[in-house]
Design a protein around this motif. Structure first.
Motif, short mmCIF file in Angstrom:
data_model
loop_
_atom_site.label_atom_id
_atom_site.label_comp_id
_atom_site.label_asym_id
_atom_site.label_seq_id
_atom_site.Cartn_x
_atom_site.Cartn_y
_atom_site.Cartn_z
N GLY A 137 0.83 -1.21 0.00
CA GLY A 137 0.00 0.00 0.00
C GLY A 137 0.86 1.26 0.00
N VAL A 138 1.89 1.25 0.85
CA VAL A 138 2.75 2.43 0.93
C VAL A 138 3.49 2.63 -0.41
CG1 VAL A 138 4.74 3.42 2.10
CG2 VAL A 138 2.98 2.25 3.40
N THR A 139 3.94 1.51 -1.00
CA THR A 139 4.63 1.62 -2.28
C THR A 139 3.72 2.23 -3.34
OG1 THR A 139 5.70 -0.43 -1.65
CG2 THR A 139 6.08 0.34 -3.90
N ILE A 140 2.49 1.74 -3.38
CA ILE A 140 1.55 2.25 -4.39
C ILE A 140 1.31 3.74 -4.15
CG2 ILE A 140 -0.82 2.13 -5.20
CD1 ILE A 140 -0.72 -0.87 -4.64
N GLY A 141 1.10 4.11 -2.84
CA GLY A 141 0.89 5.52 -2.54
C GLY A 141 2.06 6.37 -3.00
N ALA A 142 3.28 5.90 -2.70
CA ALA A 142 4.47 6.66 -3.09
C ALA A 142 4.57 6.75 -4.60
CB ALA A 142 5.71 6.01 -2.49
N ALA A 143 4.27 5.65 -5.29
CA ALA A 143 4.36 5.66 -6.74
C ALA A 143 3.37 6.64 -7.34
CB ALA A 143 4.10 4.25 -7.28
N VAL A 144 2.14 6.63 -6.81
CA VAL A 144 1.13 7.57 -7.32
C VAL A 144 1.59 9.00 -7.08
CG1 VAL A 144 -1.21 8.42 -6.98
CG2 VAL A 144 -0.79 5.99 -7.10
N PHE A 145 2.18 9.23 -5.88
CA PHE A 145 2.64 10.59 -5.62
C PHE A 145 3.74 11.00 -6.58
CE2 PHE A 145 5.57 13.55 -3.59
CZ PHE A 145 4.72 14.63 -3.52
N ALA A 146 4.68 10.08 -6.84
CA ALA A 146 5.77 10.40 -7.76
C ALA A 146 5.21 10.77 -9.13
CB ALA A 146 6.72 9.21 -7.88
N LEU A 147 4.23 9.97 -9.58
CA LEU A 147 3.62 10.24 -10.88
C LEU A 147 2.96 11.61 -10.90
CD1 LEU A 147 3.04 8.70 -13.54
CD2 LEU A 147 0.79 8.18 -12.59
N LEU A 148 2.18 11.90 -9.83
CA LEU A 148 1.46 13.18 -9.78
C LEU A 148 2.44 14.34 -9.74
CD1 LEU A 148 -1.45 12.40 -7.31
CD2 LEU A 148 -1.63 12.87 -9.73
N ALA A 149 3.50 14.19 -8.92
CA ALA A 149 4.46 15.28 -8.79
C ALA A 149 5.15 15.52 -10.13
CB ALA A 149 5.50 14.92 -7.72
N TRP A 150 5.46 14.42 -10.82
CA TRP A 150 6.09 14.58 -12.14
C TRP A 150 5.14 15.30 -13.08
CZ3 TRP A 150 4.67 12.36 -16.88
CH2 TRP A 150 5.60 12.55 -17.91
N ALA A 151 3.85 14.91 -13.04
CA ALA A 151 2.88 15.54 -13.94
C ALA A 151 2.75 17.02 -13.64
CB ALA A 151 1.53 14.84 -13.79
N ILE A 152 2.72 17.36 -12.32
CA ILE A 152 2.57 18.77 -11.96
C ILE A 152 3.79 19.55 -12.44
CG2 ILE A 152 2.48 20.34 -10.00
CD1 ILE A 152 0.88 18.09 -8.57
N ARG A 153 4.95 18.92 -12.33
CA ARG A 153 6.19 19.60 -12.74
C ARG A 153 6.19 19.84 -14.25
NH1 ARG A 153 10.94 20.91 -10.68
NH2 ARG A 153 12.60 20.75 -12.22
N GLN A 154 5.73 18.84 -14.99
CA GLN A 154 5.85 18.90 -16.45
C GLN A 154 4.74 19.73 -17.09
OE1 GLN A 154 8.33 17.61 -18.36
NE2 GLN A 154 9.29 17.30 -16.36
N SER A 155 3.52 19.59 -16.56
CA SER A 155 2.37 20.12 -17.28
C SER A 155 2.40 21.65 -17.36
CB SER A 155 1.09 19.67 -16.58
OG SER A 155 0.02 20.45 -17.06
N PRO A 156 2.15 22.19 -18.52
CA PRO A 156 2.05 23.65 -18.62
C PRO A 156 0.79 24.18 -17.91
CG PRO A 156 1.52 22.63 -20.71
CD PRO A 156 2.02 21.53 -19.83
N ALA A 157 -0.22 23.31 -17.74
CA ALA A 157 -1.46 23.76 -17.12
C ALA A 157 -1.24 24.11 -15.65
CB ALA A 157 -2.54 22.68 -17.22
N ALA A 158 -0.21 23.51 -15.03
CA ALA A 158 0.04 23.79 -13.62
C ALA A 158 0.85 25.06 -13.44
CB ALA A 158 0.76 22.61 -12.97
N HIS A 159 1.35 25.63 -14.50
CA HIS A 159 2.14 26.85 -14.39
C HIS A 159 1.55 27.93 -15.28
CE1 HIS A 159 5.16 24.61 -12.14
NE2 HIS A 159 4.94 23.64 -13.01
N PRO A 160 0.33 28.36 -14.98
CA PRO A 160 -0.29 29.37 -15.86
C PRO A 160 0.33 30.74 -15.62
CG PRO A 160 -1.67 28.98 -13.98
CD PRO A 160 -0.47 28.10 -13.79
N PRO A 161 0.23 31.60 -16.59
CA PRO A 161 0.68 32.97 -16.36
C PRO A 161 -0.19 33.61 -15.30
CG PRO A 161 -0.56 32.82 -18.38
CD PRO A 161 -0.36 31.42 -17.91
N PRO A 162 0.37 34.46 -14.44
CA PRO A 162 -0.44 35.07 -13.39
C PRO A 162 -1.62 35.84 -13.98
CG PRO A 162 1.82 35.93 -13.40
CD PRO A 162 1.78 34.83 -14.39
#
Lengths: 166, 394, 103
Positions: free
Chosen positions: A93-118
């Motif tokens: 369970g902990v591994t899956i949670g960590a893996a999901v978090f890694a995926l989400l964090a990577w997506a947030i880092r990469q996605s242009p939608a998460a860094h909109p112009p102010p």
């Protein structure tokens, strides 16, 4: 631009969440999750969603937390200390949670939608929300009402003591 | 605007201007907020002391005795004596108690009880923050009290405390629904959730009939339902089962003593004042006079007079009615209060829809009276006198 | 880091804490708490995107969050009723002991 209030709120929410899933006594878990709910309501207020913040407070602290409390007491969860908190396969369970978090964090880092112009902050009045509820979203409102009624009746029927096997 | 009416507002502006010379610009909002809050922190505990005296005197008179009359003239210093007693008593925490939660409960109760005062308008321009969703804020913050009551009862590790807490939570949840629903009518007619705006919607008109919401069929029904639900929310007699001294020896705060007990006492009365003030704001015109001619009296005088009148009503109820049984309490909430408030919402909608004229008065009054007699009779029939059976402990 | 990314990260952490709790804890009530945490994380995302993201209609994000809160209340009521019903039957809320359907 991460501000001080945001950091305080985030710390409150995360500490509360970790406590809610790690505490040994179930009532403490519920109280910790109530802290998370309050912290989230404050986060909504900080984001300018006043109405949602108060609704969160009213429904989560006033209804869901109380429901959890009742469930804990009706199942005698507040008295019996549990032998083991976690399932045998907890590391999965902990591994899956960590893996999901890694995926989400990577997506947030990469996605242009998460860094909109102010942009200029949005303001929504209560009147606009009410109008939207009664015009554009009236179907969703009705369906939610129906769902809540069904849930009410269903909960009563499920939890009703039918004198079955004890 | 007369000078007396805006006296406190002017005073605040004056003090703010004084501070502006000393403090930096960024502190202005904070100082302004503090200047609004501090009077509330003084006035309402004072009102608490006065209320305790009035209540004990009033109950004494109702029960054919004198009430407190030893400390000070007419027993007026009795609250001070009580306060000193509470402060110097030993603060006992049961050995098995959950210390953190046990300590947190009274503190949280008083904090939330004070917080709801932020949105109540006490006079013209006298409100701490004019929130757009003020009514929602009031209920959202007030709902924390339920969790606090549970925390107090559970952390004491006492069966009576836990029983009292569960009774209190069940009762507060059940009566919160009619409480909120009875205020929905006002929101529908006034068209706003902001309490100052709701007060403005009840400004005295030129006609002979006051514009207060209580002087309409739905408003009268809503006010009575609101008062009953507020009485139950405040755990006061006849709905004081969670605190019934004779059955569960004071309920959820049995294991509290000294200052913490005083805090519970204070918190309960503060929330009673808050909910009464809300009733005054929603139904009794807030700080407005009933007629234009009455507007020369300062607005805050009107407000506190109405508040005291509502509090007197609460004292009277407490002295008059016997305590309900748990099943009667729940039956009353779910079989009478909730249907009645729901019907009242429909009546208010009809009132708005019919427009003006005597027709809407006739229709709405007939509906209120009809619904009341139907529901009331249904409730009475359900509770027909049955031969009573007694069970004794073996 | 933009404010939006901060809120999204917070929601992601919250979601994963909830997920881990739902997967690992033995008590059914804590599993439900984990599910509530996940729902709340999703709600936080709605509000964050509403405030900082591009929005064609100004109230859509608010509406979504409001309906999600309402539905979460229904979910909690039914879930806890199930927990109580299961407790009545098995005298336990431990998920690992309730395995009759495994055959």
């Amino acid at each position: 631009m991460v501000t001080g209030p945001f950091l305080i709120l985030a710390a409150l929410i995360l500490v509360g969440a970790v406590a809610a899933v790690r505490m040994r006594n179930l009532v403490h878990c519920v109280l910790a999750v109530a802290v998370v709910f309050v912290g989230l309501a404050a986060a909504y207020l900080q984001l300018g969603a006043q109405f949602v913040g108060w609704a969160q407070m009213l429904i989560y602290v006033g209804a869901v937390a109380i429901l959890l409390v009742f469930a804990v007491l009706l199942t005698r969860g507040g008295e019996v200390p549990e032998r083991a908190l976690f399932s045998p396969g907890w590391h999965w369970g902990v591994t899956i949670g960590a893996a999901v978090f890694a995926l989400l964090a990577w997506a947030i880092r990469q996605s242009p939608a998460a860094h909109p112009p102010p942009a200029a902050p949005v303001q929504v009045t209560v009147e606009q929300i009410g109008t939207a509820l009664m015009t554009h979203d009236v179907l969703a409102l009705e369906v939610t009402g129906l769902l809540l009624t069904a849930a009410l009746i269903g909960a009563v029927i499920i939890a009703m003591n039918d004198g079955g096997p004890q | 605007m007369s000078g007396v009416d805006q006296l406190f507002v002017q005073l605040k502006h004056w003090a703010l201007a004084r501070c502006a010379g000393i403090l930096p610009e960024a502190w202005q909002p904070l100082v302004s907020l503090l200047l609004s809050i501090i009077p509330l922190l003084v006035i309402f505990p004072t009102l608490f002391a006065a209320m305790v005296w009035m209540e004990r005197k009033g109950l004494g008179r109702i029960q054919n005795r004198y009430g407190p009359n030893r400390v000070g003239p007419f027993g007026l210093l009795q609250p001070a004596a009580d306060g000193i007693k509470a402060l110097i008593k030993e603060d006992i925490v049961p050995r098995a108690a959950d210390r953190v939660v046990h300590w947190l409960a009274p503190v949280l109760l008083v904090t939330t009880a004070f917080t709801v005062y932020a949105v109540l308008p006490f006079g013209r321009n006298m409100v701490v923050v004019d929130l757009e969703a003020g009514l929602l804020f009031f209920f959202a913050v007030g709902t924390v009290a339920e969790l606090v009551v549970f925390m107090a009862g559970w952390s004491s590790r006492n069966k009576y405390a836990l029983l009292g807490a569960m009774r209190a939570v069940a009762q507060m949840i059940s009566y919160e629904i009619p409480l909120v629903l009875s205020t929905v009518t006002v929101v529908m007619i006034a068209g706003t959730l902001s309490l100052p705006q709701i007060v403005l919607a009840q400004s005295p008109a030129s006609g002979w009939w006051p514009a207060w919401f209580v002087f309409t069929p739905w408003g009268a029904a809503g006010f009575v339902l609101f008062l009953i639900a507020a009485n139950a929310e405040a755990n006061r007699s006849p709905f004081d089962l969670p605190e019934g001294e004779s059955e569960i020896i004071a309920g959820y705060f049995i294991e509290y003593s000294g200052f913490k007990f005083a805090l519970f006492f204070l918190g309960e009365y503060l929330s009673l004042f808050a909910v009464s003030a809300l009733g005054v704001t929603l139904f009794l015109g807030g700080w407005h006079a009933p007629y234009v001619v009455g507007e020369w009296v300062p607005s805050w005088v009107w407000f506190f007079l109405k508040l005291l009148a509502v509090l007197a009503l609460f004292i009277w109820t407490r002295g008059t009615l016997p305590r309900l049984r748990q099943d009667q309490l729940m039956n009353f909430a779910w079989k009478f209060m909730i249907p009645m408030t729901l019907i009242n919402v429909v009546i208010a909608a009809l009132w708005h829809w019919i427009g003006s004229g005597p027709v809407r008065w006739l229709v709405c009054s007939a509906l209120v009276i009809g619904a009341y007699s139907l529901l009331g009779r249904g409730l009475m029939r359900a509770g027909r006198w049955m031969p009573r059976t007694y069970r004794f402990a073996e | 880091m933009t404010p939006l990314a901060g809120y999204l990260l917070l929601a992601a952490v919250l979601f994963c804490i909830g997920l881990a709790a739902a997967l690992t804890r033995r008590n059914a009530i804590v599993v439900l708490i984990g599910i509530e945490l996940m729902l709340n994380a999703a709600n936080l995302n709605f509000i964050a995107f509403w405030q900082f993201g591009a929005h064609p209609a100004p109230v859509t994000g608010i509406m979504f969050a409001l309906f999600a809160i309402g539905i979460a209340a229904a979910e909690a009521a039914v879930g806890l009723a199930l927990v109580i019903a299961v407790y009545r039957h098995y005298r336990t809320t431990n998920m690992d002991e309730i395995n009759e359907l495994q055959g």
